[in-house]
Design an enzyme around this catalytic site. Structure first.
Site, PDB file in Angstrom:
ATOM      1  N   LYS A  50      -1.582  -2.814  -1.175  1.00 25.12           N
ATOM      2  CA  LYS A  50      -2.974  -2.419  -0.924  1.00 25.12           C
ATOM      3  C   LYS A  50      -3.955  -3.443  -1.532  1.00 25.12           C
ATOM      4  CE  LYS A  50      -1.972   1.927   0.614  1.00 25.12           C
ATOM      5  NZ  LYS A  50      -0.510   1.808   0.723  1.00 25.12           N
TER       6      LYS A  50
HETATM    7  C1  LIG Z   1       0.459   2.098   1.681  1.00 24.92           C
HETATM    8  C2  LIG Z   1       1.856   1.648   1.474  1.00 24.92           C
HETATM    9  C3  LIG Z   1       2.783   1.557   2.537  1.00 24.92           C
HETATM   10  C4  LIG Z   1       2.420   1.967   3.957  1.00 24.92           C
HETATM   11  O1  LIG Z   1       1.549   1.068   4.570  1.00 24.92           O
HETATM   12  P1  LIG Z   1       0.735   1.505   5.868  1.00 24.92           P
HETATM   13  O2  LIG Z   1      -0.192   0.392   6.142  1.00 24.92           O
HETATM   14  O3  LIG Z   1       0.019   2.771   5.476  1.00 24.92           O
HETATM   15  O4  LIG Z   1       1.723   1.734   6.961  1.00 24.92           O
HETATM   16  C5  LIG Z   1       4.057   1.087   2.277  1.00 24.92           C
HETATM   17  N1  LIG Z   1       4.437   0.753   1.016  1.00 24.92           N
HETATM   18  C6  LIG Z   1       3.582   0.839  -0.026  1.00 24.92           C
HETATM   19  C7  LIG Z   1       4.070   0.491  -1.374  1.00 24.92           C
HETATM   20  C8  LIG Z   1       2.271   1.281   0.156  1.00 24.92           C
HETATM   21  O5  LIG Z   1       1.437   1.368  -0.905  1.00 24.92           O
END
Ligand SMILES: *Cc1c(COP(=O)(O)O)cnc(C)c1O
Length: 497
Positions: free
Chosen positions: A112
């Site tokens: 993120k």
């Molecule tokens: C948010 C997240 C995901 C999923 O990603 P999306 O873009 O929502 O599909 C996968 N792994 C981690 C560690 C995340 O924080």
């Protein structure tokens, strides 16, 4: 060429990129989509050898066409700096002949950060461009990862404040510690008595509260959202797929034009959609492999064309993928419905009314770029253990889901195309699940003992993000009931009725 954005539920109104970023979600509930996906201006050969920041500029300028070169470069340089613990920002690590694109070297050690470290800068630049004089107040409900990444991104950014609500007993101890130790006097963190849905519902009500909006406007404030459907989060995520290919080419791991597969551990469908956009921009990508955990709504969708959220919600060891409504999928549905907002709206209405929809066969035929599969809890844990025993490399639980699904893909298809796996979190963020997978004996240790043990057996330094919270003082000790959320927000913002 200029790129404008319109809603997936109403194609009539077009807005600029900066307006779409400020607004987040369209008024009709739809997501903003670009009117076309721009094609890269430089060849992959020209991009090979360029830095992450240079490639970020080459990609983002094509989507954010109302930003000047100076504005965009300024945003990029403020985002991708020493907050990351490696100069390359997103390293590629080879293990078992596959390339792991590590997207967890930012402030909160999860992917993120890749978007949330730049979103605040895109947002204040957008506010200036559109002559918004109000201070921007970011309001977020979090189940753990997003809240901290948003806090870290917005902390200390002038012209913004951020308020994060989290379920008091619904996040991991490390996640909570990360949030309540957040510095910056424009940050505010509150635990609520309730679960994530309560926090989310409360935040939505605040967004829709007209009386509050007026009181805020009188005080020179306005709400905005750092939610993953904001185009200002999607566009920065396209960058690292272009970067990964350029890097493979630079290092002679692929020949110019040679296709690669991309595997993405998926929740809200944002990250994999960014890979799909990268493919459409001209990155030589073969299959987009969508990996789910036991909440396998997307797997079922790719198999049957039916999206059905009517099922039990599973709590897994990869909590950031525990999602039954993948919001960003709407952007793909819109596209395979030939950019027909009316048709897309019908599916989304069915989803909100019945919890499901079935796409047509014609639409299903357009999903050939994708392959979906899922990994069970056991398969995920086994993958962590096997990878560790084979190579010494330690995967986090989310990346392990992707790695396990990739093995299924290879078994299914015998496809030997070179493959990049998006590695979305540091194993230090999910230490207990990771260490238990390697050996159940670790379950006896405390959280920070596990951290030290992981550092030892994995031969990696404890990331700063974890080291910091070990001794950091708790700054935010606010707890409230769901009904008190509005009062708490007003108090923090200094609005007195
Ligand atoms: C948010 C997240 C995901 C999923 O990603 P999306 O873009 O929502 O599909 C996968 N792994 C981690 C560690 C995340 O924080």
């Amino acid at each position: 060429m200029e790129v404008l954005y319109s809603s997936t539920r109403n194609g009539d109104k077009k807005v600029t990129a900066s307006q779409a970023i400020l607004q987040g979600l369209s008024e009709d509930g739809g997501l903003f989509v670009p009117d076309h996906i721009p094609v890269l201006e430089c060849s992959m050969k020209e991009l090979a050898g360029k830095t992450y920041q240079e490639i970020a500029y080459q990609v983002m300028k094509l989507f954010l066409t109302d930003f000047t070169e100076e504005e965009l470069k300024n945003c990029i340089n403020r985002a991708y700096d020493s907050k990351f613990d490696t100069e390359v920002i997103a390293p590629l690590v080879e293990a078992e002949g596959t390339y792991y694109l590590e997207l967890f070297h930012g402030a909160t050690i999860a992917f993120k950060d890749m978007a949330l470290s730049i979103l605040p800068h895109l947002m204040i630049t957008s506010a200036k461009k559109n002559h918004v004089e109000n201070e921007i107040v970011i309001l977020t409900a979090t189940s753990g990862d997003t809240g901290k990444a948003a806090l870290a991104g917005f902390a200390g950014v002038e012209g913004t404040k951020i308020i994060v609500f989290y379920p008091k007993n619904g996040v991991s101890p490390i996640q909570e510690k990360q949030m309540v130790t957040q510095k910056g006097d424009n940050t505010f963190v509150v635990g609520i008595h309730g679960n994530f849905d309560d926090a989310q519902t409360g935040v939505k009500q605040l967004f829709n509260d007209r009386e509050l909006a007026q009181e805020m406007a009188d005080a020179g404030l306005q709400f905005s959202s750092a939610n993953s459907i904001n185009i200002g989060r999607l566009v920065p995520q396209v960058v690292y797929y272009v970067y990964a290919y350029a890097k493979l080419l630079e290092e002679g791991k692929v020949a110019d034009g040679e296709k690669i597969n991309v595997v993405v551990p998926t929740g809200n469908f944002g990250n994999i959609l960014a890979a799909f956009y990268a493919k459409n921009m001209g990155v030589p990508i073969n299959k987009l492999i969508c990996a789910s955990n036991e909440n396998k709504v997307l797997y079922d969708f790719f198999v049957s064309g039916k999206y059905d959220r009517n099922r039990e919600f599973m709590l897994t060891s990869s909590p950031s993928m525990d999602i039954l409504i993948s919001s960003n999928l709407e952007r793909l549905i819109y596209r395979i419905a030939d950019n027909d907002a009316g048709k897309n709206s019908e599916f989304m209405t069915a989803l909100s009314q019945n919890g499901s929809y079935q796409i047509t066969e014609e639409m299903q035929d357009k999903l050939g770029d994708f392959y979906g599969n899922y990994a069970s809890e056991k398969e995920t844990a086994d993958r962590i253990k096997d990878m560790y025993e084979n190579t010494g490399y330690v995967l986090d639980t989310h990346t392990a889901v992707a790695s396990a699904v990739y093995q299924k893909y290879v078994a299914d298809t015998k496809d030997t195309t070179k493959t990049v796996i998006a590695s979305t979190a540091s194993p230090f963020k999910f230490t207990r699940s990771v260490m238990n997978a390697i050996d159940p004996k670790y379950n006896e240790m405390s959280d920070f003992e596990l951290v030290d043990e992981l550092s030892k057996i994995g031969n990696v330094d404890v990331p700063n993000a974890i080291e910091e919270i070990r001794t950091a003082p708790v700054i935010h000790d606010n707890v409230c009931d769901k009904a008190e959320m509005k009062a708490v927000v007003k108090r923090f913002l200094g609005i007195h009725a």
